[in-house]
Design a protein around this motif. Sequence first.
Motif, short mmCIF file in Angstrom:
data_model
loop_
_atom_site.label_atom_id
_atom_site.label_comp_id
_atom_site.label_asym_id
_atom_site.label_seq_id
_atom_site.Cartn_x
_atom_site.Cartn_y
_atom_site.Cartn_z
N MET A 1 0.85 -1.20 0.00
CA MET A 1 0.00 0.00 0.00
C MET A 1 0.88 1.24 0.00
SD MET A 1 -3.02 -1.03 2.69
CE MET A 1 -1.86 -1.48 3.98
N GLU A 2 0.59 2.17 -0.87
CA GLU A 2 1.34 3.41 -0.97
C GLU A 2 0.48 4.55 -0.44
OE1 GLU A 2 4.60 4.52 -4.16
OE2 GLU A 2 2.59 4.83 -4.97
N ASN A 3 0.99 5.28 0.54
CA ASN A 3 0.22 6.34 1.18
C ASN A 3 -1.18 5.85 1.57
OD1 ASN A 3 2.27 8.18 1.04
ND2 ASN A 3 1.43 9.34 -0.66
N PRO A 4 -1.27 4.80 2.39
CA PRO A 4 -2.58 4.19 2.68
C PRO A 4 -3.50 5.12 3.47
CG PRO A 4 -0.89 3.30 4.13
CD PRO A 4 -0.17 4.13 3.09
N VAL A 5 -4.81 4.89 3.31
CA VAL A 5 -5.85 5.62 4.03
C VAL A 5 -6.90 4.61 4.50
CG1 VAL A 5 -7.53 7.51 3.97
CG2 VAL A 5 -5.50 7.61 2.50
N THR A 240 -1.92 -15.36 14.79
CA THR A 240 -2.75 -15.12 13.59
C THR A 240 -1.87 -14.70 12.41
OG1 THR A 240 -3.19 -12.83 14.32
CG2 THR A 240 -4.84 -14.50 14.87
N ASN A 241 -0.85 -13.92 12.67
CA ASN A 241 0.05 -13.49 11.61
C ASN A 241 0.79 -14.68 11.00
OD1 ASN A 241 1.42 -11.32 10.09
ND2 ASN A 241 3.21 -11.97 11.22
N GLN A 242 1.24 -15.60 11.84
CA GLN A 242 1.96 -16.78 11.34
C GLN A 242 1.04 -17.75 10.61
OE1 GLN A 242 4.20 -18.63 14.49
NE2 GLN A 242 5.51 -16.85 14.82
N SER A 243 -0.26 -17.64 10.84
CA SER A 243 -1.19 -18.57 10.21
C SER A 243 -1.53 -18.19 8.77
CB SER A 243 -2.49 -18.63 11.02
OG SER A 243 -3.29 -17.47 10.80
N SER A 244 -1.07 -17.02 8.34
CA SER A 244 -1.46 -16.52 7.02
C SER A 244 -0.25 -16.01 6.26
CB SER A 244 -2.49 -15.39 7.18
OG SER A 244 -2.76 -14.78 5.94
N GLU A 245 -0.31 -16.11 4.94
CA GLU A 245 0.74 -15.54 4.10
C GLU A 245 0.43 -14.10 3.73
OE1 GLU A 245 1.28 -18.07 0.74
OE2 GLU A 245 2.11 -19.74 1.90
N LYS A 246 -0.75 -13.61 4.12
CA LYS A 246 -1.12 -12.23 3.84
C LYS A 246 -0.32 -11.28 4.72
CE LYS A 246 -5.60 -12.84 4.54
NZ LYS A 246 -7.07 -12.55 4.55
N GLU A 247 -0.18 -10.04 4.28
CA GLU A 247 0.44 -8.99 5.09
C GLU A 247 -0.66 -8.40 5.97
OE1 GLU A 247 3.29 -6.69 6.76
OE2 GLU A 247 3.64 -8.24 5.24
N LEU A 248 -0.75 -8.88 7.19
CA LEU A 248 -1.84 -8.49 8.08
C LEU A 248 -1.53 -7.18 8.79
CD1 LEU A 248 -2.79 -11.94 9.66
CD2 LEU A 248 -3.68 -10.87 7.58
N PHE A 249 -2.60 -6.49 9.18
CA PHE A 249 -2.50 -5.16 9.78
C PHE A 249 -3.23 -5.18 11.12
CE2 PHE A 249 -3.12 -0.57 10.12
CZ PHE A 249 -2.00 -0.05 9.49
N TYR A 250 -2.60 -4.60 12.16
CA TYR A 250 -3.17 -4.64 13.50
C TYR A 250 -3.15 -3.26 14.14
CZ TYR A 250 -2.16 -9.67 13.01
OH TYR A 250 -2.09 -10.97 12.58
#
Length: 476
Positions: A1-5, A240-250
């Motif tokens: 994500m670039e300059n995310p909102v 939860t982060n290790q359970s997924s290959e997605k880039e998760l956000f918290y």
Amino acid sequence: MENPVILQTFYWEMNTGKYAEEYPEEANLWQLLANQAEEIAEAGFDLLWFPPANKGAAGVDDVGYGTYDLWDLGEFEQKGSKRTKYGTKEELLNAVEELHKCDLKLLYDAVLDHRMGADKKEKVKLKDCSEAEVWTKFNFPGRNNKYSSLKLDWNCFDGTDWNELTQEAGKLLFNTKEWDDSFADDYLMGANLDYQNQDVRADTINWGKWIINEIGFDGFRFDASKHVANSMIYDFIEETNQSSEKELFYIGEAWINDVDTLVNYLESINHPKLHVFDFPLRERFIELMHGNLDLRWLGEKGLVNRKNYKHRAITFIENHDTERDEASEYHTEAVAQRKLQAYCYILMRRDGVPKVFWKDYHHFGLKEVINNLIEARKKFAYGEAYESESNDQNTYSYIRSGDQDHPGSGLVMMITKHENGKIIEKTVNSGKADTEYYDYTGNIEEKVKTDGEANGQFKVKGTAEKGYSVWVPVES
């Protein structure tokens, strides 16, 4: 994500009272978001913060924070309804699918502190050896063990706040229990979950993995996170982060108005992926609203300006707790009270991830202006960032120098608290010599040309309504 909102997709009074009459489409939020997917993405949003999608104690009237059953996303007949306030599980899954088609990432609001609406009460011994009758038995009869077979009783909680025997309220700690290792008081409300109980801990983390990997969310916002066991927040993120290959956000909602204390909170959790809402910065925006903020020091305020932590800040002006009909510093005079100056500040800044509030965007007439500011952020807010030497008590300028990866980028952002109706003019070094600029907001019509040393006479309108400008290079 670039300059995310981030877009917060709900507010406290949604589908109640006058809002139900004026915005009937919000009665089915999951359907509404699915229908708006393309529009939301085209506006420049990257992440959507969903309300708690699980069944609450008040059924269809529950905003989501009176959590009854985390595993019921509007699938089972419980608490008087199948659907939640926002729709059914099928509608939620469809919304997730449609929003993902537009490359939007979705954050689930996780209420991990407590449970409410128990199915039965039971007698327990308290820490002081007295006896109490408490609402702590959760059998989830409508779900019938689907997804999880764990039933909750007093052993799953540290305490609660109501004694049926005495008909008295008060913080009740159960015998053999200790409050968890939270940053602030462990007890907040309802039946307080005991994360020293390994069955409760495992079930909650399994639920988080299910939300990510089966339901399809891309991260979490943790409600009242400073009241949840620090170790639980860490483990929940880690597993939860290790359970997924997605880039998760918290994101943690640690409502702390002091920057040093907020930093201490981040250090107590000690997980690099955890962001927090920048409540200290919002406090400065309230000062700005009242005209009391000295703008010379705005570039030093909030977590977003704290070295080593600025990238962890979620900047915002309002949320569902700070803006309610019965209690809000801004109320509905959103424009007149310098709210757009605040949005301009968070959306042009290099550091932090800005969040837009649903009511501001859809109900307070700010959608067009916010879209314009987001567009400026996406097109021009790149390169080095610095404050202008011309900043004074009343007017603040912030520069992005632009970079080679984004041709034509760079900007000069100006905000003022002046209300004299005049055009405020400041000498600002934009970092770009012999360059013509125009105000992307349209608040100032004439153009500005920098000299051979990159200095220009940049301007902003001295009114509360239009006291913000974003100067960007004219296309060559």
